[in-house]
Design a protein around this motif. Structure first.
Motif, PDB file in Angstrom:
ATOM      1  N   ASP A 112      19.752 -30.100   3.084  1.00  0.00           N
ATOM      2  CA  ASP A 112      19.116 -30.051   1.773  1.00  0.00           C
ATOM      3  C   ASP A 112      17.881 -30.967   1.741  1.00  0.00           C
ATOM      4  OD1 ASP A 112      20.934 -28.257   0.668  1.00  0.00           O
ATOM      5  OD2 ASP A 112      22.315 -29.844   0.067  1.00  0.00           O
ATOM      6  N   PRO A 113      16.948 -30.713   0.832  1.00  0.00           N
ATOM      7  CA  PRO A 113      15.714 -31.521   0.752  1.00  0.00           C
ATOM      8  C   PRO A 113      15.995 -32.906   0.160  1.00  0.00           C
ATOM      9  CG  PRO A 113      15.739 -29.887  -0.992  1.00  0.00           C
ATOM     10  CD  PRO A 113      16.935 -29.601  -0.131  1.00  0.00           C
ATOM     11  N   ILE A 114      16.552 -33.776   0.994  1.00  0.00           N
ATOM     12  CA  ILE A 114      17.053 -35.066   0.519  1.00  0.00           C
ATOM     13  C   ILE A 114      15.920 -35.954  -0.007  1.00  0.00           C
ATOM     14  CG2 ILE A 114      18.442 -37.075   1.125  1.00  0.00           C
ATOM     15  CD1 ILE A 114      19.955 -34.418   1.348  1.00  0.00           C
ATOM     16  N   GLU A 115      14.778 -35.919   0.654  1.00  0.00           N
ATOM     17  CA  GLU A 115      13.680 -36.786   0.221  1.00  0.00           C
ATOM     18  C   GLU A 115      13.259 -36.464  -1.208  1.00  0.00           C
ATOM     19  OE1 GLU A 115       9.513 -38.571   2.041  1.00  0.00           O
ATOM     20  OE2 GLU A 115      10.547 -36.931   3.063  1.00  0.00           O
ATOM     21  N   ALA A 116      13.111 -35.170  -1.504  1.00  0.00           N
ATOM     22  CA  ALA A 116      12.736 -34.761  -2.863  1.00  0.00           C
ATOM     23  C   ALA A 116      13.866 -35.036  -3.853  1.00  0.00           C
ATOM     24  CB  ALA A 116      12.369 -33.279  -2.878  1.00  0.00           C
TER      25      ALA A 116
END
Length: 407
Positions: free
Chosen positions: A193-197
Motif C-alpha cells: 500500500d502507498p504507506i508514504e502518502a
C-alpha cells in the motif's frame, strides 16, 4: 460443553508407547500432508534449505522447555532484545524506536490495536465508539481485534491497482477514526500500500497508522538493495507509528515468533498491562499471552545470526528471480493474467475466459496445494526459495490444465 460424543472419544493409552511406534503413527498421519520440501505448497511454509532448518531445529531443541516470558531465563530475554534491535535496524527504527517479540502476526495485530486504542482514549475520551479504518485487502485479524475490543471496523474499497486508495480513505476519516491499517504487502494481491502518502494523511488527521508487514518485513529490506523502487513502508516514514513483521515467514525461523515495532517508545508504553491486587504481587506484561515458546525465540535468533546479511540477500535474490519466472510463465499462457503488479513474492492470477477455480481443481488433482481468492476469482501463491525445484513443473501443469479447459 464438548462437541465430541462420549462414545468413541479418544482417551489416553493404558500403557505408554515406545518412540518407534509413535514415529510410525505420526508418519502415517502426515502422509496426506502437502510435500512442501518439493515446492508443492503455495502458502504457509517458508523453507530456506536443510541447513537453515537444521540450525532452527537444534536451537529450538536447546530451549524447548523454557518460557521466554519468564524472568528466570535472561538468555531468552537477551535473544529477544537482539531480535528487536536487528528488526529495528532493518525496518527504519530511529533512536526513539522500541519493540516487542510476540507469538505471531495475530498477537502483534491485537497488541497494536490495543495500543492505538489506549492512545486514542487518552486524547479523545469523549468519543463513544472509536473505529479502525482499513482497505478491503487488510488481514481479517483486525476484524477479530475490533470485535474483541468492542470497536467498529470500516473496510473501504481498494484501487484498481489492488492497493489502498489514499483518496478513498481520506474521505472516510472521521473524529471516531483511531487507526488506519495498511499492508506491506497485502496477502491477497501482493501489493504494498502507498504507506508514504498514508503517513501524510495520518499526520494531518491525527490518526495512528499501523503497517502490517508480516509477509514483507524481513524480505523487502534485502530486496530493496538490488531491486529499484520497492515502495517504502518502514518506521522512518513520518506518520508510521507501529509495524508488525513475522520472523517465521521470510525470517525463516520456526513457527511462532513475530515482532511488533514502534517508531516511538512512548507509544509502546500503551501496550503494557499491570495488575497489583493479586495475592502474589504485581503482575505486569507487555503481551497478551503469558508464555512464549523459548524454542521459537532461540530458533529465530540462531537463524538470523546463521544467515546474516549476505545469506538473507542471497535468499531474497533467489525469491525474486523465481517470482519473475512465475510471472513470465503465467503471462505466456493464453487466457491468464496477473492481478496488478506484485511488489515482492505474493502472486495472484485469474482469467476472463474460463473458470479459474476449475483450473485450481485440476492443479490439485496433479498434486499441487492451491491457494485461491474469491473476489476477484484467482489462484494465489507466495514464492519462497524452495520453489526453485518446482517452478517449471508448476507452469507446465498449469498450461496443460488451461489447454484442457479450452477444449
Amino acid at each position: 460443553m464438548s462437541s465430541f460424543p462420549l462414545q468413541g472419544r479418544k482417551t489416553l493409552p493404558a500403557r505408554g508407547q515406545p518412540w518407534s511406534e509413535l514415529q510410525e503413527a505420526m508418519s502415517a498421519l502426515r502422509s496426506a500432508d502437502t510435500d512442501w520440501r518439493r515446492g508443492r505448497a503455495s502458502l504457509d511454509v517458508y523453507y530456506a534449505g536443510e541447513d537453515v532448518l537444521d540450525v532452527a531445529r537444534r536451537a529450538y531443541a536447546m530451549f524447548m522447555s523454557e518460557n521466554a516470558r519468564a524472568p528466570q531465563f535472561p538468555s531468552l530475554q537477551r535473544m529477544q532484545d537482539d531480535l528487536v534491535q536487528i528488526s529495528l535496524s532493518l525496518l527504519g527504527g530511529g533512536r526513539e524506536a522500541a519493540g516487542t517479540v510476540t507469538s505471531g502476526g495475530a498477537e502483534s495485530a491485537l497488541l497494536a490495536v490495543r495500543s492505538a486504542y489506549r492512545a486514542f482514549r487518552a486524547r479523545r475520551p469523549q468519543v463513544r465508539r472509536p473505529h479502525l479504518l482499513v482497505p478491503a485487502s487488510v488481514d481479517p485479524v483486525y476484524e477479530q481485534a475490533a470485535e474483541m475490543m468492542g470497536l467498529d471496523l470500516i473496510r473501504v474499497a481498494i484501487g484498481g491497482d489492488y492497493r489502498a486508495s489514499v483518496q478513498t480513505l481520506s474521505q472516510c476519516v472521521e473524529l471516531e477514526t483511531m487507526m488506519i491499517v495498511a499492508s506491506a504487502p497485502s496477502l491477497p494481491f501482493g501489493a504494498i500500500d502507498p504507506i508514504e502518502a498514508l503517513g501524510r494523511l495520518a499526520r494531518e488527521r491525527e490518526v495512528w497508522l499501523h503497517v502490517d508487514a508480516c509477509i514483507g518485513g524481513f524480505l523487502a529490506p534485502h530486496v530493496a538493495r538490488f531491486v529499484p523502487n520497492v515502495p517504502r513502508f518502514d518506521l522512518a516514514l513520518p506518520g508510521v507509528r507501529s509495524l508488525a513483521a513475522d520472523l517465521h515467514k521470510f525470517g525463516y525461523a520456526a513457527n511462532g515468533v513475530s515482532v511488533l515495532l514502534y517508531a516511538d517508545a512512548d507509544d509502546q508504553a500503551h501496550q503494557a498491562f499491570e495488575y497489583n491486587q493479586w495475592p502474589k504481587g504485581t503482575w505486569r506484561t507487555q503481551t497478551l499471552s503469558g508464555s512464549l515458546a523459548g524454542g521459537a525465540v532461540a530458533a529465530a535468533w540462531a537463524v538470523m545470526h546463521y544467515l546474516g546479511e549476505t545469506g538473507y540477500r542471497s535468499l531474497a535474490q533467489r525469491v525474486m528471480h523465481l517470482r519473475d519466472r512465475y510471472l513470465e510463465g503465467i503471462e505466456r499462457i493464453g487466457g491468464l493474467h496477473v492481478l496488478g503488479q506484485p511488489d515482492l513474492s505474493v502472486i495472484a492470477f485469474g482469467s476472463d475466459e474460463f473458470d479459474i477455480h476449475a483450473i485450481g481443481d485440476a492443479m490439485q488433482t496433479r498434486g499441487w496445494q492451491i491457494s485461491r481468492l474469491s473476489a476477484p476469482a484467482a489462484l494465489h501463491m507466495t514464492v519462497t526459495p524452495v520453489h526453485d525445484q518446482a517452478v517449471d513443473a508448476y507452469l507446465d501443469d498449469l498450461a496443460r490444465c488451461v489447454l484442457t479447459a479450452r477444449k
